[in-house]
Design a protein around this motif. Structure first.
Motif, mmCIF file in Angstrom:
data_model
loop_
_atom_site.group_PDB
_atom_site.id
_atom_site.type_symbol
_atom_site.label_atom_id
_atom_site.label_comp_id
_atom_site.label_asym_id
_atom_site.label_seq_id
_atom_site.Cartn_x
_atom_site.Cartn_y
_atom_site.Cartn_z
ATOM 1 N N ASP A 93 -4.613 -5.664 20.171
ATOM 2 C CA ASP A 93 -3.256 -6.109 20.464
ATOM 3 C C ASP A 93 -2.651 -6.823 19.262
ATOM 4 O OD1 ASP A 93 -3.662 -9.100 22.488
ATOM 5 O OD2 ASP A 93 -4.327 -8.570 20.491
ATOM 6 N N SER A 94 -1.410 -7.243 19.442
ATOM 7 C CA SER A 94 -0.649 -7.726 18.294
ATOM 8 C C SER A 94 -1.243 -8.993 17.700
ATOM 9 C CB SER A 94 0.808 -7.963 18.684
ATOM 10 O OG SER A 94 0.913 -9.049 19.581
ATOM 11 N N SER A 95 -1.967 -9.750 18.508
ATOM 12 C CA SER A 95 -2.533 -10.994 17.971
ATOM 13 C C SER A 95 -3.605 -10.700 16.919
ATOM 14 C CB SER A 95 -3.106 -11.851 19.097
ATOM 15 O OG SER A 95 -4.125 -11.177 19.779
ATOM 16 N N THR A 96 -4.212 -9.548 17.012
ATOM 17 C CA THR A 96 -5.160 -9.128 15.975
ATOM 18 C C THR A 96 -4.444 -8.340 14.887
ATOM 19 O OG1 THR A 96 -6.977 -8.992 17.556
ATOM 20 C CG2 THR A 96 -7.239 -7.771 15.511
ATOM 21 N N LEU A 97 -3.537 -7.460 15.300
ATOM 22 C CA LEU A 97 -2.917 -6.550 14.343
ATOM 23 C C LEU A 97 -1.925 -7.225 13.409
ATOM 24 C CD1 LEU A 97 -2.323 -3.237 16.293
ATOM 25 C CD2 LEU A 97 -3.714 -3.588 14.242
ATOM 26 N N THR A 98 -1.131 -8.143 13.932
ATOM 27 C CA THR A 98 -0.089 -8.730 13.093
ATOM 28 C C THR A 98 -0.643 -9.334 11.797
ATOM 29 O OG1 THR A 98 1.399 -9.085 14.960
ATOM 30 C CG2 THR A 98 1.755 -10.450 13.019
ATOM 31 N N PRO A 99 -1.654 -10.204 11.894
ATOM 32 C CA PRO A 99 -2.190 -10.737 10.631
ATOM 33 C C PRO A 99 -2.832 -9.670 9.745
ATOM 34 C CG PRO A 99 -3.299 -11.728 12.545
ATOM 35 C CD PRO A 99 -2.246 -10.847 13.075
ATOM 36 N N LEU A 100 -3.509 -8.708 10.365
ATOM 37 C CA LEU A 100 -4.125 -7.628 9.591
ATOM 38 C C LEU A 100 -3.056 -6.837 8.843
ATOM 39 C CD1 LEU A 100 -6.886 -5.217 10.915
ATOM 40 C CD2 LEU A 100 -4.911 -4.323 9.716
ATOM 41 N N LEU A 101 -1.970 -6.526 9.545
ATOM 42 C CA LEU A 101 -0.895 -5.744 8.924
ATOM 43 C C LEU A 101 -0.187 -6.536 7.825
ATOM 44 C CD1 LEU A 101 0.500 -4.032 12.132
ATOM 45 C CD2 LEU A 101 -0.762 -2.936 10.257
ATOM 46 N N LYS A 102 -0.097 -7.846 8.029
ATOM 47 C CA LYS A 102 0.508 -8.670 6.982
ATOM 48 C C LYS A 102 -0.331 -8.641 5.717
ATOM 49 C CE LYS A 102 3.215 -12.005 9.683
ATOM 50 N NZ LYS A 102 3.302 -13.397 10.157
ATOM 51 N N ARG A 103 -1.645 -8.568 5.888
ATOM 52 C CA ARG A 103 -2.512 -8.481 4.706
ATOM 53 C C ARG A 103 -2.368 -7.122 4.031
ATOM 54 N NH1 ARG A 103 -5.532 -12.467 7.638
ATOM 55 N NH2 ARG A 103 -6.331 -10.985 9.132
ATOM 56 N N LEU A 104 -2.251 -6.063 4.836
ATOM 57 C CA LEU A 104 -2.027 -4.737 4.240
ATOM 58 C C LEU A 104 -0.683 -4.717 3.515
ATOM 59 C CD1 LEU A 104 -3.278 -2.268 7.029
ATOM 60 C CD2 LEU A 104 -4.458 -2.966 4.938
ATOM 61 N N GLU A 105 0.304 -5.390 4.112
ATOM 62 C CA GLU A 105 1.623 -5.466 3.487
ATOM 63 C C GLU A 105 1.547 -6.248 2.173
ATOM 64 O OE1 GLU A 105 4.580 -7.788 5.605
ATOM 65 O OE2 GLU A 105 6.130 -6.294 5.143
ATOM 66 N N ALA A 106 0.812 -7.364 2.204
ATOM 67 C CA ALA A 106 0.651 -8.173 0.991
ATOM 68 C C ALA A 106 -0.019 -7.364 -0.113
ATOM 69 C CB ALA A 106 -0.162 -9.433 1.307
ATOM 70 N N GLY A 107 -0.891 -6.418 0.285
ATOM 71 C CA GLY A 107 -1.556 -5.557 -0.692
ATOM 72 C C GLY A 107 -0.715 -4.360 -1.100
ATOM 73 N N GLY A 108 0.481 -4.263 -0.533
ATOM 74 C CA GLY A 108 1.394 -3.196 -0.927
ATOM 75 C C GLY A 108 1.084 -1.842 -0.314
ATOM 76 N N LEU A 109 0.246 -1.824 0.728
ATOM 77 C CA LEU A 109 -0.158 -0.540 1.324
ATOM 78 C C LEU A 109 0.788 -0.086 2.432
ATOM 79 C CD1 LEU A 109 -4.026 -1.155 1.496
ATOM 80 C CD2 LEU A 109 -2.751 0.126 -0.235
ATOM 81 N N VAL A 110 1.436 -1.047 3.096
ATOM 82 C CA VAL A 110 2.367 -0.704 4.171
ATOM 83 C C VAL A 110 3.631 -1.567 4.057
ATOM 84 C CG1 VAL A 110 0.447 -0.157 5.743
ATOM 85 C CG2 VAL A 110 1.569 -2.384 5.884
ATOM 86 N N GLU A 111 4.665 -1.089 4.748
ATOM 87 C CA GLU A 111 5.883 -1.893 4.915
ATOM 88 C C GLU A 111 6.095 -2.116 6.404
ATOM 89 O OE1 GLU A 111 8.548 -0.336 1.096
ATOM 90 O OE2 GLU A 111 8.950 0.393 3.132
ATOM 91 N N ARG A 112 6.658 -3.268 6.758
ATOM 92 C CA ARG A 112 6.944 -3.562 8.160
ATOM 93 C C ARG A 112 8.413 -3.911 8.283
ATOM 94 N NH1 ARG A 112 4.330 -7.897 10.733
ATOM 95 N NH2 ARG A 112 5.085 -9.092 8.953
ATOM 96 N N HIS A 113 9.073 -3.320 9.258
ATOM 97 C CA HIS A 113 10.454 -3.729 9.530
ATOM 98 C C HIS A 113 10.795 -3.456 10.975
ATOM 99 C CE1 HIS A 113 11.590 0.520 9.500
ATOM 100 N NE2 HIS A 113 10.779 0.633 8.462
ATOM 101 N N ARG A 114 11.745 -4.222 11.493
ATOM 102 C CA ARG A 114 12.163 -4.078 12.884
ATOM 103 C C ARG A 114 12.807 -2.713 13.092
ATOM 104 N NH1 ARG A 114 10.289 -7.776 16.714
ATOM 105 N NH2 ARG A 114 9.551 -9.502 15.451
ATOM 106 N N ASP A 115 12.561 -2.143 14.249
ATOM 107 C CA ASP A 115 13.194 -0.889 14.639
ATOM 108 C C ASP A 115 14.656 -1.174 14.976
ATOM 109 O OD1 ASP A 115 14.119 1.388 15.820
ATOM 110 O OD2 ASP A 115 12.386 1.675 17.131
ATOM 111 N N PRO A 116 15.599 -0.555 14.260
ATOM 112 C CA PRO A 116 17.025 -0.818 14.537
ATOM 113 C C PRO A 116 17.407 -0.411 15.964
ATOM 114 C CG PRO A 116 16.733 0.487 12.523
ATOM 115 C CD PRO A 116 15.396 0.410 13.187
ATOM 116 N N ASP A 117 16.719 0.585 16.526
ATOM 117 C CA ASP A 117 17.047 1.060 17.872
ATOM 118 C C ASP A 117 16.523 0.142 18.968
ATOM 119 O OD1 ASP A 117 18.279 3.212 16.752
ATOM 120 O OD2 ASP A 117 16.535 4.543 16.960
#
Lengths: 148, 148
Positions: B74-98
């Motif tokens: 769930d997001s409590s595990t994924l959010t920090p993990l994804l932030k680390r991937l983002e910090a490493g430049g591997l992914v981008e995260r942004h809100r869905d406009p829809d």
DNA sequence: TGATATTAAATCGCACACGATTAAATCGTT
DNA sequence: AACGATTTAATCGTGTGCGATTTAATATCA
């Protein structure tokens, strides 16, 4: 029917999630933890604490190192876990007089008594698994090989 | 030859560590993580990060929720993990406009490029496992059933 | 429309795992 | 005996997992 064998070196196919043993293991471990949680909450243990208690129910006292060999964990994981078990009154920890480097972990009466409450857990979990017994046994034996 | 069947209700026997599927799973997961570590260190990923990247290599972009469904996290595990991937430049995260509740996770060029470096990992790991292919496949399929 | 319910992600707290380091005790060799 | 090597736990830092709560956005329905 030109499907390549599963040993294919095709990197795209090799990386597909469905093919990954690691992912199946990850998912199975997650589910196992979820199945145990409500059963273990009832006796106030976490999953790793339950495994540590099972080792101690088989033989107590044991050194931290012997516990680590049985669980395949080292002291950086075990020391805090054992301190929590100690805080809960389930174990006692003291230095081995014969070798002050060692710490001996021993069940308390309360720790031994907990075994009775834990006795029904394996059966309950087996029911929750909803997998035929021979399937469980085969799986367990293959996992043991994997764990070396 | 009066050995009781493995389904025995005898609580002492039921609690023995050797009989526990959970313990076999625990040990196998530990070993798998250890086998992966040196391979993943080389590309700068942790084991859960590698699993998340595999999901994204199959399909990107995806919402955090879809990623969580695939990984059973769930997001409590994924959010920090994804932030680390983002910090490493591997992914981008942004809100869905829809639907501003959702967050869309998308691979960057760097994230896609990493796939080539990861391509050799499954084969290397299979070699390190030292288990016949049909054994791996049987095990994987049984684990999938367990993971539901 | 507007109040309420639901959903999605983030946040927080706790408990692992584990690599790296530290500190103390013991061992081995001379 | 003495000193360096080894062994054993503990400590520290980073990264998960997950339950519980929070916040913001969307859906539902009177």
């Amino acid at each position: 029917m030109s499907k390549k064998p599963a040993s294919s070196l095709d990197p795209v196919e090799a990386l597909r999630l469905d093919n990954q043993l690691c992912f199946a293991l990850y998912g199975a471990t997650n589910r196992m933890t979820r199945l145990y949680r409500p059963l273990l909450d009832a006796i106030g243990l976490t999953y790793p604490q339950y495994l540590a208690m099972m080792v101690l129910w088989e033989q107590s006292p044991r050194t931290v190192g012997a516990l680590g060999d049985a669980l395949d964990l080292d002291s950086s994981t075990l020391t805090p876990l054992l301190k929590r078990l100690e805080a809960g009154g389930l174990v006692e920890r003291h230095r081995d007089p014969d070798d002050e480097r060692r710490v001996i972990v021993a069940l308390t009466d309360k720790g031994r008594a907990l075994r009775e409450q834990a006795a029904e857990i394996p059966e309950k979990l087996f029911c929750a698994l909803d997998m035929p017994l021979d399937g469980v046994i085969t799986l367990r034996e293959r996992l043991k090989i994997l764990a070396k």
